[in-house]
Design a protein around this motif. Structure first.
Motif, PDB file in Angstrom:
ATOM      1  N   ILE A 150       2.394  -4.256  14.165  1.00  0.00           N
ATOM      2  CA  ILE A 150       1.879  -4.782  12.897  1.00  0.00           C
ATOM      3  C   ILE A 150       1.845  -3.671  11.851  1.00  0.00           C
ATOM      4  CG2 ILE A 150      -0.170  -5.699  11.722  1.00  0.00           C
ATOM      5  CD1 ILE A 150      -0.795  -7.154  14.440  1.00  0.00           C
ATOM      6  N   PHE A 151       1.331  -2.516  12.234  1.00  0.00           N
ATOM      7  CA  PHE A 151       1.247  -1.408  11.285  1.00  0.00           C
ATOM      8  C   PHE A 151       2.635  -1.000  10.803  1.00  0.00           C
ATOM      9  CE2 PHE A 151       0.920   3.174  10.265  1.00  0.00           C
ATOM     10  CZ  PHE A 151       0.101   3.051   9.155  1.00  0.00           C
ATOM     11  N   ARG A 152       3.580  -0.854  11.712  1.00  0.00           N
ATOM     12  CA  ARG A 152       4.951  -0.486  11.341  1.00  0.00           C
ATOM     13  C   ARG A 152       5.550  -1.539  10.404  1.00  0.00           C
ATOM     14  NH1 ARG A 152       6.915   3.243  10.281  1.00  0.00           N
ATOM     15  NH2 ARG A 152       8.996   2.529  10.718  1.00  0.00           N
ATOM     16  N   LEU A 153       5.300  -2.801  10.695  1.00  0.00           N
ATOM     17  CA  LEU A 153       5.781  -3.894   9.856  1.00  0.00           C
ATOM     18  C   LEU A 153       5.245  -3.759   8.430  1.00  0.00           C
ATOM     19  CD1 LEU A 153       7.280  -6.673   9.880  1.00  0.00           C
ATOM     20  CD2 LEU A 153       5.084  -7.686  10.464  1.00  0.00           C
ATOM     21  N   LEU A 154       3.962  -3.453   8.311  1.00  0.00           N
ATOM     22  CA  LEU A 154       3.354  -3.309   6.990  1.00  0.00           C
ATOM     23  C   LEU A 154       3.809  -2.040   6.289  1.00  0.00           C
ATOM     24  CD1 LEU A 154      -0.201  -4.694   7.747  1.00  0.00           C
ATOM     25  CD2 LEU A 154       1.621  -5.777   6.402  1.00  0.00           C
ATOM     26  N   VAL A 155       4.040  -0.973   7.029  1.00  0.00           N
ATOM     27  CA  VAL A 155       4.582   0.257   6.431  1.00  0.00           C
ATOM     28  C   VAL A 155       5.962  -0.037   5.862  1.00  0.00           C
ATOM     29  CG1 VAL A 155       5.500   2.557   6.975  1.00  0.00           C
ATOM     30  CG2 VAL A 155       3.236   1.887   7.806  1.00  0.00           C
ATOM     31  N   GLU A 156       6.781  -0.742   6.626  1.00  0.00           N
ATOM     32  CA  GLU A 156       8.133  -1.064   6.184  1.00  0.00           C
ATOM     33  C   GLU A 156       8.125  -2.041   5.011  1.00  0.00           C
ATOM     34  OE1 GLU A 156      10.044  -2.418   9.741  1.00  0.00           O
ATOM     35  OE2 GLU A 156      10.041  -0.408  10.628  1.00  0.00           O
ATOM     36  N   ALA A 157       7.103  -2.889   4.919  1.00  0.00           N
ATOM     37  CA  ALA A 157       7.012  -3.861   3.819  1.00  0.00           C
ATOM     38  C   ALA A 157       6.708  -3.183   2.490  1.00  0.00           C
ATOM     39  CB  ALA A 157       5.947  -4.907   4.130  1.00  0.00           C
ATOM     40  N   GLY A 158       6.178  -1.973   2.538  1.00  0.00           N
ATOM     41  CA  GLY A 158       5.864  -1.253   1.314  1.00  0.00           C
ATOM     42  C   GLY A 158       4.521  -1.657   0.739  1.00  0.00           C
ATOM     43  N   LEU A 206       2.368  -7.954   3.150  1.00  0.00           N
ATOM     44  CA  LEU A 206       2.757  -9.295   3.611  1.00  0.00           C
ATOM     45  C   LEU A 206       1.513 -10.152   3.777  1.00  0.00           C
ATOM     46  CD1 LEU A 206       5.160  -8.202   6.501  1.00  0.00           C
ATOM     47  CD2 LEU A 206       5.871  -9.208   4.322  1.00  0.00           C
ATOM     48  N   ASN A 207       1.689 -11.464   3.650  1.00  0.00           N
ATOM     49  CA  ASN A 207       0.555 -12.333   3.948  1.00  0.00           C
ATOM     50  C   ASN A 207       0.516 -12.608   5.456  1.00  0.00           C
ATOM     51  OD1 ASN A 207       2.116 -14.669   4.581  1.00  0.00           O
ATOM     52  ND2 ASN A 207       2.306 -15.138   2.422  1.00  0.00           N
ATOM     53  N   VAL A 208      -0.579 -13.155   5.916  1.00  0.00           N
ATOM     54  CA  VAL A 208      -0.807 -13.336   7.349  1.00  0.00           C
ATOM     55  C   VAL A 208       0.270 -14.201   7.996  1.00  0.00           C
ATOM     56  CG1 VAL A 208      -2.404 -14.216   9.092  1.00  0.00           C
ATOM     57  CG2 VAL A 208      -3.286 -12.974   7.129  1.00  0.00           C
ATOM     58  N   SER A 209       0.691 -15.260   7.316  1.00  0.00           N
ATOM     59  CA  SER A 209       1.700 -16.128   7.925  1.00  0.00           C
ATOM     60  C   SER A 209       3.038 -15.411   8.084  1.00  0.00           C
ATOM     61  CB  SER A 209       1.856 -17.436   7.145  1.00  0.00           C
ATOM     62  OG  SER A 209       2.111 -17.188   5.795  1.00  0.00           O
ATOM     63  N   ALA A 210       3.388 -14.543   7.139  1.00  0.00           N
ATOM     64  CA  ALA A 210       4.623 -13.770   7.269  1.00  0.00           C
ATOM     65  C   ALA A 210       4.514 -12.765   8.416  1.00  0.00           C
ATOM     66  CB  ALA A 210       4.937 -13.052   5.957  1.00  0.00           C
ATOM     67  N   ILE A 211       3.340 -12.161   8.570  1.00  0.00           N
ATOM     68  CA  ILE A 211       3.126 -11.225   9.684  1.00  0.00           C
ATOM     69  C   ILE A 211       3.256 -11.984  11.002  1.00  0.00           C
ATOM     70  CG2 ILE A 211       1.461  -9.704  10.827  1.00  0.00           C
ATOM     71  CD1 ILE A 211       0.287  -9.155   7.985  1.00  0.00           C
ATOM     72  N   ALA A 212       2.618 -13.141  11.106  1.00  0.00           N
ATOM     73  CA  ALA A 212       2.663 -13.942  12.336  1.00  0.00           C
ATOM     74  C   ALA A 212       4.095 -14.335  12.674  1.00  0.00           C
ATOM     75  CB  ALA A 212       1.790 -15.181  12.191  1.00  0.00           C
ATOM     76  N   SER A 241      -1.664  -4.893   3.450  1.00  0.00           N
ATOM     77  CA  SER A 241      -0.734  -3.802   3.179  1.00  0.00           C
ATOM     78  C   SER A 241      -1.223  -2.549   3.895  1.00  0.00           C
ATOM     79  CB  SER A 241      -0.613  -3.544   1.672  1.00  0.00           C
ATOM     80  OG  SER A 241      -1.870  -3.236   1.124  1.00  0.00           O
ATOM     81  N   ALA A 242      -0.291  -1.652   4.142  1.00  0.00           N
ATOM     82  CA  ALA A 242      -0.620  -0.390   4.812  1.00  0.00           C
ATOM     83  C   ALA A 242      -1.420   0.500   3.873  1.00  0.00           C
ATOM     84  CB  ALA A 242       0.660   0.327   5.237  1.00  0.00           C
ATOM     85  N   GLU A 243      -2.348   1.246   4.446  1.00  0.00           N
ATOM     86  CA  GLU A 243      -3.097   2.265   3.702  1.00  0.00           C
ATOM     87  C   GLU A 243      -2.358   3.593   3.907  1.00  0.00           C
ATOM     88  OE1 GLU A 243      -5.358   2.327   1.597  1.00  0.00           O
ATOM     89  OE2 GLU A 243      -6.714   0.641   1.863  1.00  0.00           O
ATOM     90  N   TYR A 244      -1.460   3.896   2.989  1.00  0.00           N
ATOM     91  CA  TYR A 244      -0.629   5.093   3.126  1.00  0.00           C
ATOM     92  C   TYR A 244      -1.446   6.373   3.117  1.00  0.00           C
ATOM     93  CZ  TYR A 244       3.307   1.981   2.586  1.00  0.00           C
ATOM     94  OH  TYR A 244       4.206   0.972   2.778  1.00  0.00           O
TER      95      TYR A 244
END
Length: 118
Positions: A21-29, A33-39, A75-78
């Motif tokens: 999940i974290f990697r996905l959000l890092v890559e999303a910038g 992403l919203n929860v449904s897109a993450i799921a 979103s990721a907390e960079y």
């Protein structure tokens, strides 16, 4: 970042789903992403399980969630990621250059711009 804080963050990333999940959000910038897109991208993780993992990552400061209408956008907390990397590499090898990939990415801006295969 203090030792106990780093241990908490690393423990959160120590679970395969949370790391994904974290990697996905890092890559999303920064847009995240919203929860449904993450799921959807997580291959149908049950809602309660996904909620638990998102909550855990939020609690340790790796991600943040913002309500937008009926949806929660994550979103990721960079800054937290940057602090963790700095903590892990501080005073590495007594100041000698021993981490070529990290040296290329010594700032948040450089890490975001670095190619994936370096």
């Amino acid at each position: 970042m203090e030792l106990l804080d780093a241990a908490e963050v690393l423990a959160a990333l120590g679970h395969e789903s949370r790391l994904a999940i974290f990697r996905l959000l890092v890559e999303a910038g920064p847009a995240g992403l919203n929860v449904s897109a993450i799921a959807e991208r997580m291959g149908g993780v049950p809602g309660a399980t996904l909620s638990f993992h998102l909550s855990h990552l939020s609690r340790v400061g790796l991600i943040k969630g913002e309500r937008q209408s009926r949806f929660i956008h994550y979103s990721a907390e960079y800054a937290t990621m940057d602090e963790l990397i700095a903590f892990l590499t501080r005073n590495c090898c007594q100041g000698k250059a021993c981490l070529p990939k990290t040296a290329q990415c010594d700032t948040t801006a450089k890490r975001r711009a670095a190619p994936a295969d370096t």
